[in-house]
Design a protein around this motif. Structure first.
Motif, PDB file in Angstrom:
ATOM      1  N   ILE A  91      19.596  13.595   0.241  1.00 29.45           N
ATOM      2  CA  ILE A  91      19.865  13.727  -0.862  1.00 29.45           C
ATOM      3  C   ILE A  91      18.956  12.828  -1.323  1.00 29.45           C
ATOM      4  O   ILE A  91      18.321  13.553  -2.453  1.00 29.45           O
ATOM      5  CB  ILE A  91      21.136  13.026  -1.561  1.00 29.45           C
ATOM      6  CG1 ILE A  91      21.936  13.431  -0.287  1.00 29.45           C
ATOM      7  CG2 ILE A  91      21.548  12.892  -2.194  1.00 29.45           C
ATOM      8  CD1 ILE A  91      22.653  14.930  -0.643  1.00 29.45           C
TER       9      ILE A  91
ATOM     10  N   ILE B 220      28.847   9.046  -8.890  1.00 31.81           N
ATOM     11  CA  ILE B 220      28.275   9.007  -7.422  1.00 31.81           C
ATOM     12  C   ILE B 220      27.184   8.743  -7.214  1.00 31.81           C
ATOM     13  O   ILE B 220      26.307   8.543  -7.387  1.00 31.81           O
ATOM     14  CB  ILE B 220      28.968  10.310  -6.493  1.00 31.81           C
ATOM     15  CG1 ILE B 220      30.079  10.698  -7.274  1.00 31.81           C
ATOM     16  CG2 ILE B 220      28.745  10.315  -4.994  1.00 31.81           C
ATOM     17  CD1 ILE B 220      30.559  12.417  -7.603  1.00 31.81           C
ATOM     18  N   THR B 221      27.493   7.534  -6.088  1.00 30.43           N
ATOM     19  CA  THR B 221      25.943   6.692  -5.503  1.00 30.43           C
ATOM     20  C   THR B 221      25.416   8.426  -4.296  1.00 30.43           C
ATOM     21  O   THR B 221      25.908   9.806  -4.005  1.00 30.43           O
ATOM     22  CB  THR B 221      26.357   5.966  -4.413  1.00 30.43           C
ATOM     23  OG1 THR B 221      26.758   6.004  -3.786  1.00 30.43           O
ATOM     24  CG2 THR B 221      26.896   4.956  -5.166  1.00 30.43           C
ATOM     25  N   GLN B 222      23.767   8.361  -4.279  1.00 33.57           N
ATOM     26  CA  GLN B 222      23.575   8.839  -3.222  1.00 33.57           C
ATOM     27  C   GLN B 222      23.673   9.200  -1.662  1.00 33.57           C
ATOM     28  O   GLN B 222      24.594   9.606  -0.984  1.00 33.57           O
ATOM     29  CB  GLN B 222      21.929   8.352  -2.927  1.00 33.57           C
ATOM     30  CG  GLN B 222      21.248   9.289  -4.416  1.00 33.57           C
ATOM     31  CD  GLN B 222      19.695   8.915  -4.218  1.00 33.57           C
ATOM     32  OE1 GLN B 222      19.589   7.676  -3.484  1.00 33.57           O
ATOM     33  NE2 GLN B 222      18.561   9.370  -4.885  1.00 33.57           N
TER      34      GLN B 222
ATOM     35  N   GLU C 135      16.356  15.066  -4.875  1.00 30.95           N
ATOM     36  CA  GLU C 135      16.506  15.020  -6.096  1.00 30.95           C
ATOM     37  C   GLU C 135      15.702  14.563  -6.239  1.00 30.95           C
ATOM     38  O   GLU C 135      14.861  14.711  -7.668  1.00 30.95           O
ATOM     39  CB  GLU C 135      16.927  13.599  -6.148  1.00 30.95           C
ATOM     40  CG  GLU C 135      18.886  13.956  -6.411  1.00 30.95           C
ATOM     41  CD  GLU C 135      20.114  12.072  -7.111  1.00 30.95           C
ATOM     42  OE1 GLU C 135      19.603  11.054  -7.030  1.00 30.95           O
ATOM     43  OE2 GLU C 135      21.195  12.662  -7.378  1.00 30.95           O
TER      44      GLU C 135
ATOM     45  N   ARG D   4      21.081  15.950  -9.944  1.00 27.09           N
ATOM     46  CA  ARG D   4      21.109  13.983  -9.903  1.00 27.09           C
ATOM     47  C   ARG D   4      21.192  13.682 -11.602  1.00 27.09           C
ATOM     48  O   ARG D   4      22.537  12.286 -11.033  1.00 27.09           O
ATOM     49  CB  ARG D   4      19.527  13.854 -10.179  1.00 27.09           C
ATOM     50  CG  ARG D   4      19.248  12.005 -10.087  1.00 27.09           C
ATOM     51  CD  ARG D   4      18.100  11.021 -10.581  1.00 27.09           C
ATOM     52  NE  ARG D   4      17.855  10.196 -10.364  1.00 27.09           N
ATOM     53  CZ  ARG D   4      17.753   9.522 -11.667  1.00 27.09           C
ATOM     54  NH1 ARG D   4      18.050   9.952 -12.754  1.00 27.09           N
ATOM     55  NH2 ARG D   4      18.322   7.732 -11.261  1.00 27.09           N
TER      56      ARG D   4
ATOM     57  N   LEU E 195      27.366  10.843  -2.007  1.00 28.71           N
ATOM     58  CA  LEU E 195      27.175  12.384  -1.274  1.00 28.71           C
ATOM     59  C   LEU E 195      26.681  12.702  -0.492  1.00 28.71           C
ATOM     60  O   LEU E 195      27.461  13.801  -0.305  1.00 28.71           O
ATOM     61  CB  LEU E 195      25.866  12.483  -3.088  1.00 28.71           C
ATOM     62  CG  LEU E 195      25.674  14.162  -3.370  1.00 28.71           C
ATOM     63  CD1 LEU E 195      26.877  15.037  -3.453  1.00 28.71           C
ATOM     64  CD2 LEU E 195      24.907  14.286  -4.426  1.00 28.71           C
TER      65      LEU E 195
ATOM     66  N   ILE F 124      25.678  20.370  -1.693  1.00 29.98           N
ATOM     67  CA  ILE F 124      25.514  19.700  -2.747  1.00 29.98           C
ATOM     68  C   ILE F 124      26.881  19.746  -3.536  1.00 29.98           C
ATOM     69  O   ILE F 124      27.268  19.076  -4.248  1.00 29.98           O
ATOM     70  CB  ILE F 124      24.245  19.239  -3.069  1.00 29.98           C
ATOM     71  CG1 ILE F 124      23.355  18.382  -1.809  1.00 29.98           C
ATOM     72  CG2 ILE F 124      24.755  18.399  -4.672  1.00 29.98           C
ATOM     73  CD1 ILE F 124      21.588  17.881  -2.469  1.00 29.98           C
TER      74      ILE F 124
ATOM     75  N   PHE G 182      30.584  18.588  -5.461  1.00 33.34           N
ATOM     76  CA  PHE G 182      30.652  18.007  -6.538  1.00 33.34           C
ATOM     77  C   PHE G 182      32.247  18.861  -6.767  1.00 33.34           C
ATOM     78  O   PHE G 182      32.440  18.537  -7.535  1.00 33.34           O
ATOM     79  CB  PHE G 182      29.405  18.966  -7.686  1.00 33.34           C
ATOM     80  CG  PHE G 182      28.603  17.467  -7.523  1.00 33.34           C
ATOM     81  CD1 PHE G 182      28.411  15.870  -7.075  1.00 33.34           C
ATOM     82  CD2 PHE G 182      27.586  18.348  -7.892  1.00 33.34           C
ATOM     83  CE1 PHE G 182      27.452  15.489  -7.314  1.00 33.34           C
ATOM     84  CE2 PHE G 182      25.856  17.373  -7.609  1.00 33.34           C
ATOM     85  CZ  PHE G 182      26.169  15.936  -7.692  1.00 33.34           C
TER      86      PHE G 182
ATOM     87  N   ARG H 217      23.861  15.141 -12.771  1.00 35.15           N
ATOM     88  CA  ARG H 217      25.388  15.494 -12.261  1.00 35.15           C
ATOM     89  C   ARG H 217      26.417  14.401 -11.718  1.00 35.15           C
ATOM     90  O   ARG H 217      26.990  13.814 -11.883  1.00 35.15           O
ATOM     91  CB  ARG H 217      24.936  16.718 -11.426  1.00 35.15           C
ATOM     92  CG  ARG H 217      26.551  17.726 -11.381  1.00 35.15           C
ATOM     93  CD  ARG H 217      27.190  17.701 -12.306  1.00 35.15           C
ATOM     94  NE  ARG H 217      28.913  18.255 -11.929  1.00 35.15           N
ATOM     95  CZ  ARG H 217      29.763  18.575 -12.058  1.00 35.15           C
ATOM     96  NH1 ARG H 217      30.680  17.249 -12.996  1.00 35.15           N
ATOM     97  NH2 ARG H 217      31.514  18.640 -11.949  1.00 35.15           N
ATOM     98  N   ARG H 218      25.750  13.637 -10.693  1.00 30.25           N
ATOM     99  CA  ARG H 218      25.490  12.710  -9.654  1.00 30.25           C
ATOM    100  C   ARG H 218      26.079  11.501  -9.832  1.00 30.25           C
ATOM    101  O   ARG H 218      27.196  11.008 -10.213  1.00 30.25           O
ATOM    102  CB  ARG H 218      24.964  12.640  -8.281  1.00 30.25           C
ATOM    103  CG  ARG H 218      25.130  11.390  -7.214  1.00 30.25           C
ATOM    104  CD  ARG H 218      24.050  10.877  -6.524  1.00 30.25           C
ATOM    105  NE  ARG H 218      22.851  10.628  -7.154  1.00 30.25           N
ATOM    106  CZ  ARG H 218      22.032   9.554  -8.017  1.00 30.25           C
ATOM    107  NH1 ARG H 218      23.668   8.806  -7.504  1.00 30.25           N
ATOM    108  NH2 ARG H 218      21.162   9.419  -7.979  1.00 30.25           N
TER     109      ARG H 218
END
Length: 109
Positions: free
Chosen positions: A44, A28-30, A48, A20, A33, A61, A65, A22-23
């Motif tokens: 996602i 980046i939004t869920q 998370e 989470r 992603l 995932i 990334f 890292r996102r």
């Protein structure tokens, strides 16, 4: 962090929180992603929040990334085992020699 002192559930929670973070660090939004990973947005959200997920989802995932190569640090290629090295010992390549057919012929130079 010493993962050895954590329960499996705590390790899972730490891992999912790091994903989470890292996102969020990548801004980046869920939803974004989920599109990049090719999974539903609820997948996602479940991941998370530490809900049971699959290793396949984790790989998707990481790929989204651009971090799939990070698995090399976790599990490096095994290389040649010590037993295989022992089997190869003494079998180093020797110098090539002329074939018996060519030994009696004079060089062309």
């Amino acid at each position: 962090m010493d993962f050895n002192n954590l329960t499996d559930e705590q390790v899972l929670l730490e891992l999912t929180q790091r994903v989470r973070q890292r996102r969020l660090n990548l801004n980046i939004t869920q939803e974004e992603l989920s599109k990049r990973a090719g999974v539903h947005v609820q997948t996602i959200k479940n991941f998370e929040s530490g809900k049971t997920t699959t290793l396949f989802t984790f790989i998707q995932i990481l790929r989204a990334f651009g971090d799939l190569d990070a698995l090399n640090a976790l599990f490096p290629a095994p290389g040649i085992s010590p037993i295989e090295l022992l089997k190869l010992k003494g079998k180093e390549r020797e110098r090539a020699s002329r074939s018996s057919k060519n030994k009696n012929e004079d060089p062309i130079w």
